[in-house]
Scaffold this motif. Structure first.
Motif, PDB file in Angstrom:
ATOM      1  N   UNK A 197       0.825  -1.216   0.000  1.00 47.71           N
ATOM      2  CA  UNK A 197       0.000   0.000   0.000  1.00 47.71           C
ATOM      3  C   UNK A 197       0.856   1.262   0.000  1.00 47.71           C
ATOM      4  N   UNK A 198       1.977   1.220   0.748  1.00 44.33           N
ATOM      5  CA  UNK A 198       2.836   2.405   0.792  1.00 44.33           C
ATOM      6  C   UNK A 198       3.436   2.704  -0.586  1.00 44.33           C
ATOM      7  N   UNK A 199       3.896   1.627  -1.276  1.00 44.75           N
ATOM      8  CA  UNK A 199       4.453   1.840  -2.617  1.00 44.75           C
ATOM      9  C   UNK A 199       3.390   2.365  -3.590  1.00 44.75           C
ATOM     10  N   UNK A 200       2.181   1.776  -3.497  1.00 43.75           N
ATOM     11  CA  UNK A 200       1.095   2.211  -4.392  1.00 43.75           C
ATOM     12  C   UNK A 200       0.726   3.666  -4.136  1.00 43.75           C
ATOM     13  N   UNK A 201       0.664   4.021  -2.818  1.00 44.30           N
ATOM     14  CA  UNK A 201       0.295   5.389  -2.497  1.00 44.30           C
ATOM     15  C   UNK A 201       1.419   6.367  -2.835  1.00 44.30           C
ATOM     16  N   UNK A 202       2.717   5.891  -2.711  1.00 39.41           N
ATOM     17  CA  UNK A 202       3.841   6.771  -3.026  1.00 39.41           C
ATOM     18  C   UNK A 202       3.879   7.126  -4.507  1.00 39.41           C
ATOM     19  N   UNK A 203       3.435   6.202  -5.361  1.00 44.05           N
ATOM     20  CA  UNK A 203       3.416   6.497  -6.798  1.00 44.05           C
ATOM     21  C   UNK A 203       2.404   7.589  -7.134  1.00 44.05           C
ATOM     22  N   UNK A 204       1.288   7.616  -6.393  1.00 40.94           N
ATOM     23  CA  UNK A 204       0.251   8.604  -6.691  1.00 40.94           C
ATOM     24  C   UNK A 204       0.583   9.960  -6.101  1.00 40.94           C
ATOM     25  N   UNK A 205       0.925   9.957  -4.792  1.00 43.12           N
ATOM     26  CA  UNK A 205       1.119  11.247  -4.100  1.00 43.12           C
ATOM     27  C   UNK A 205       2.421  11.181  -3.303  1.00 43.12           C
ATOM     28  N   UNK A 206       3.527  11.150  -4.008  1.00 40.04           N
ATOM     29  CA  UNK A 206       4.823  10.946  -3.365  1.00 40.04           C
ATOM     30  C   UNK A 206       5.207  12.139  -2.490  1.00 40.04           C
ATOM     31  N   UNK A 207       5.187  13.317  -3.074  1.00 45.69           N
ATOM     32  CA  UNK A 207       5.686  14.490  -2.358  1.00 45.69           C
ATOM     33  C   UNK A 207       4.817  14.836  -1.166  1.00 45.69           C
ATOM     34  N   UNK A 208       3.494  14.763  -1.316  1.00 46.08           N
ATOM     35  CA  UNK A 208       2.619  15.135  -0.201  1.00 46.08           C
ATOM     36  C   UNK A 208       2.733  14.143   0.950  1.00 46.08           C
ATOM     37  N   UNK A 209       2.771  12.833   0.620  1.00 48.94           N
ATOM     38  CA  UNK A 209       2.861  11.814   1.666  1.00 48.94           C
ATOM     39  C   UNK A 209       4.182  11.921   2.424  1.00 48.94           C
ATOM     40  N   UNK A 210       5.264  12.170   1.680  1.00 53.72           N
ATOM     41  CA  UNK A 210       6.569  12.298   2.333  1.00 53.72           C
ATOM     42  C   UNK A 210       6.568  13.449   3.329  1.00 53.72           C
ATOM     43  N   UNK A 211       6.021  14.561   2.925  1.00 57.98           N
ATOM     44  CA  UNK A 211       5.987  15.725   3.810  1.00 57.98           C
ATOM     45  C   UNK A 211       5.133  15.449   5.057  1.00 57.98           C
ATOM     46  N   UNK A 212       3.954  14.843   4.852  1.00 55.19           N
ATOM     47  CA  UNK A 212       3.050  14.572   5.987  1.00 55.19           C
ATOM     48  C   UNK A 212       3.685  13.554   6.935  1.00 55.19           C
ATOM     49  N   UNK A 213       4.262  12.473   6.383  1.00 48.58           N
ATOM     50  CA  UNK A 213       4.900  11.459   7.230  1.00 48.58           C
ATOM     51  C   UNK A 213       6.044  12.046   8.038  1.00 48.58           C
TER      52      UNK A 213
END
Length: 831
Positions: A585-601
């Motif tokens: 799920x993390x890889x799938x979500x990183x492909x869609x919204x990489x920059x936003x997820x990285x910042x939030x995490x």
């Protein structure tokens, strides 16, 4: 071992509870066999085998070695993925080669790679640890550094900073890393260190002295280098706390200015590598784009280089031909010019030799003249010195002879004067001693006269007091003999009446008591049988229930262990499935919204980590404060107690010493007094007293009777001894008043008899009632009599004590009929 190996059959082989040493050795041997089956080498640093006895006996080094083996086998080996490490090392090497090619093209150098000398790489028994060192060196190449081992290379924290900066430059900027550390400098003069870019094994490291270094190698204080290393470790800890997932295993105090522990560094790098490789997906896209762009730049640079390569090659050939022709021309010109210059040099040389010979001859002549003059001066000075030395020796001989004569004369005068002074001192000392002796003799005589008068007066007063006391004792003794004679006649008259009454009453009371005792025995036996039967039935039911419950309980415990093991196994399987699903799920979500997820995490992890850190910090501060307060209070209390005890012991010691001194002084003064003042009359009186004391029996002395009774009261705890003491005091009361002691003893018995638990103990003492009746008869006299007046309180308290003891009907019955017959005046009143 069950959790690590997923083998749930080990618990059945354990011996529990492990009380004896053999059971503990067996349990540890099971764990060591599992480690051997997993391929773990159970040997310490010296090559000695680790056995189960070493662990059970508490061998610290071998136990720590086993724990490190377990950590490396089941933690480090699990954290590091071999394929992932190889892939990352290959990617980093390709990136480094691409960067080298680009730099070579920018510097207009040859693109062909030069063969490098292969240096011996780091070797380890574990392939993953070797790959971990290769990964560290591959990253360190980008920063022109290299790690040779897992100890000293990591003592300044630079390599750890470079590893984090390579993957996450935003968390740890390169400019914040301190470059001046103890690993990058060499020692200079006067206890300071100087920067030196060359390595310690370089050939040019000894070409320049430390004191002659330029401004680029300025000396730096050693404490400043240690502070730089501490800052590097602080940067690493701050960045790791933001990343999360890496335990805080390193401390700047354990790493800097010492040799770090190799195993701790390996374990910490394993966690850091696993965390960085897990989070590389965040930066993998940017790194791939950078690699693609660098490859594109490299291809473009290569194309442009190939276009200009041929023109440059032609230019190089023409330049080589031109250079050869130019070298030949220059060689001919140099030969011609050298021949001409050589002829000029020969002419100048001959003229210079002529001038030098003339000048040297002139200088030598001048030197010779100067030497002659100096020799003449030296000879004159030497002759003057010899003459002066002879004159001085003569003067010194005369001076010594004069000094000897003066010393002999002065010594003679001093000896004569000292003899006169000693004679005067002897006369003065004899006269003063004579005067002092006369004064001392006069004072001694006066003191002796005063002492004799004083001692005579004291002895006279003491003798008069003794004479008065003897008269009083004789008078009281005669009164006592008269009272005894009258009392004896009265007792004979009363005894006949008491015997008749006591016989009849004892007979009737005895019959009633036997009937009551038989009835009480029957009731008690029936009740005790009933109680014993009930207790036996309860014990039998309990034993049967326990025998039935025991196997059921053991089966339930076995089922509970099985369910727990299955739950742990399913939990681990579920954790693995969840880990894989979450990774997907993390890889799938990183492909869609990489920059936003990285910042939030990143923001959420930093916030949570900071919150947990602050909570732990507050808890630790509270615990430390409480422990410090408790320690301070305990130390204060211990100090006060020790001071009080020391003070008490010191006082007791002083008292004992003082009493001993006083006693010794009293004995010595008595001896001196008797020796100086004893007369024939005093000595005869003392002999008469001793003769009377020898003829008197010890048991008839009043003082001995009173002393025995008081000793019983003060030393023994049983009531029979207290009552015996009262009897002795009753016999001595007619001649020696001890009213307060008897009143106090009866008051103690009265207080004990007020409570039902101690009343029976007072009554059960042998002859207790008889002794109390004796006290009543002694102190029950006519009104106005001295004995009755002084013993009224004793009679009243004894009556109260008998009333309390005889409240029970069974105790009211006379248990001693043969002795009750002699007390007819008391028995009827209390029945």
């Amino acid at each position: 071992m069950e959790l690590f190996t997923q083998d749930w059959s080990m618990s059945r082989k354990l011996r529990m509870p492990a009380i004896s040493r053999l059971q503990k050795v067996h349990n540890v041997e099971l764990a060591l066999e599992v480690l051997k089956a997993k391929g773990v080498d159970l040997k310490d640093e010296h090559g000695c085998a680790i056995e189960s006895r070493d662990v059970v006996d508490g061998h610290r080094e071998k136990t720590l070695t086993v724990l490190w083996k377990i950590i490396f086998a089941f933690q480090v080996e699990v954290l590091l993925d071999e394929e992932q490490l190889k892939e990352e090392i290959g990617f980093l090497k390709r990136t480094w080669r691409t960067r080298q090619k680009l730099d070579a093209l920018r510097a207009n150098r040859d693109v062909a790679e030069k063969p490098k000398e292969k240096k011996p790489s780091f070797q380890h028994s574990s392939t993953k640890i070797t790959l971990l060192m290769d990964w560290v060196n591959t990253v360190s190449v980008f920063y022109n550094t290299k790690a040779e081992n897992f100890t000293v290379s990591f003592s300044d924290g630079q390599i750890l900073c470079y590893l984090i900066h390579h993957y996450h430059p935003s968390h740890l900027p390169l400019g914040a890393v301190c470059q001046k550390t103890t690993q990058t400098v060499e020692c200079g003069q006067q206890g300071r260190v100087g920067l030196n870019c060359s390595s310690s094994d370089s050939d040019n490291s000894f070409d320049v002295w430390p004191g002659l270094r330029t401004g680029t190698e300025a000396s730096v204080d050693f404490t400043e280098l240690l502070e730089n290393e501490k800052k590097n470790f602080q940067l690493v800890n701050a960045a790791v706390s933001y990343l999360g997932g890496v335990p805080a295993m390193i401390n700047p105090a354990d790493m800097s200015n010492t040799i770090p522990n190799e195993k701790v560094v390996m374990c910490y790098l394993s966690f850091l590598c696993a965390r960085l490789l897990d989070l590389r997906n965040e930066t993998r896209a940017a790194r791939i784009i950078q690699g693609a762009w660098r490859k594109y730049r490299l291809k473009a640079e290569l194309k442009r280089y190939k276009k200009h390569f041929r023109a440059q090659q032609v230019m190089k050939d023409q330049r080589c031909v031109y250079v050869k022709i130019l070298k030949s021309i220059l060689t001919l010109q140099a030969a011609v010019r050298g021949r001409i210059e050589y002829k000029k040099f020969q002419r100048l040389k001959r003229s210079a030799v002529t001038i030098q010979a003339f000048y040297r001859g002139m200088v030598d002549r001048q030197k010779l003249l100067q030497q002659r003059v100096s020799v003449a001066k030296i000879q004159d000075f030497y002759k003057a010195c010899v003459l002066g030395r002879n004159q001085r020796e003569k003067y010194l001989k005369l001076k010594r002879s004069a000094i000897l004569i003066q010393a002999a004369f002065r010594g003679h005068q001093a000896r004569w004067h000292s003899k006169k002074l000693q004679a005067a001192l002897k006369i003065q000392a004899w006269f003063r001693g004579n005067m002092a002796r006369q004064e001392f003799i006069a004072k001694q005589k006066a003191i002796a006269i005063v002492r004799r008068c004083m001692q005579t007066r004291l002895h006279r007063n003491r003798f008069q007091k003794i004479q008065e006391s003897v008269c009083i004792i004789q008078r009281r003794w005669r009164e006592t003999l008269d009272a005894r004679r009258v009392r004896h006649d009265f007792l004979k008259m009363r005894s006949s009446t008491v015997k008749i009454q006591s016989f009849w009453r004892g007979r009737s009371v005895m019959l009633n008591l036997q009937k009551a005792q038989k009835a009480a025995c029957v009731i008690q036996s029936s009740y005790r049988g009933y109680v014993q039967r009930k207790a036996y039935q309860r014990m039998r039911t309990f034993c049967r229930g326990w025998l039935v419950r025991r196997p059921l309980k053991e089966r339930a415990q076995a089922r509970r262990r099985q369910r727990f093991s299955a739950a742990v196994y399913h939990n681990l399987c579920a954790m693995k499935i969840q880990r894989g699903l979450r990774a997907h799920w993390a890889l799938k979500s990183a492909k869609r919204q990489l920059h936003y997820v990285i910042y939030i995490q990143r923001w959420i992890r930093a916030k949570l980590q900071k919150k947990r850190y602050l909570e732990k910090k507050v808890k630790i501060i509270k615990v430390q404060r409480a422990v410090r307060v408790w320690l301070s209070l305990r130390n204060t209390a211990a100090t006060v107690i020790q001071h009080a005890i020391k003070k008490y012991l010191y006082k007791k010691r002083e008292q004992r010493v003082q009493l001993g001194i006083i006693k010794a002084q009293a004995l010595w003064r008595g001896h001196q007094s008797r020796k100086a003042n004893d007369t024939a009359k005093v000595v005869a009186m003392r002999h008469r007293f001793r003769k009377v004391n020898r003829e008197v029996k010890e048991e008839d002395r009043l003082c001995n009777k009173t002393t025995v009774a008081i000793d019983y009261l003060l030393q023994y705890k049983h009531f029979s001894y207290i009552l015996a003491a009262l009897k002795h005091l009753g016999a001595a009361i007619e001649v020696f008043p001890v009213w307060e002691v008897i009143i106090f003893a009866i008051q103690i018995l009265l207080n004990l008899s007020k409570y039902y638990k101690t009343t029976e103990a007072v009554y059960a003492v042998e002859n207790s009632v008889i002794t109390l009746l004796d006290l009543l008869q002694i102190y029950r006299e006519k009104a106005g009599d001295k004995v009755a007046d002084k013993g009224g309180s004793i009679f009243t308290k004894t009556c109260f004590l008998l009333a309390i003891l005889l409240q029970d009907e069974q105790r009211a019955l006379p248990t001693y009929p043969s002795k009750v017959k002699a007390r007819p005046r008391i028995a009827p009143d209390w029945s």
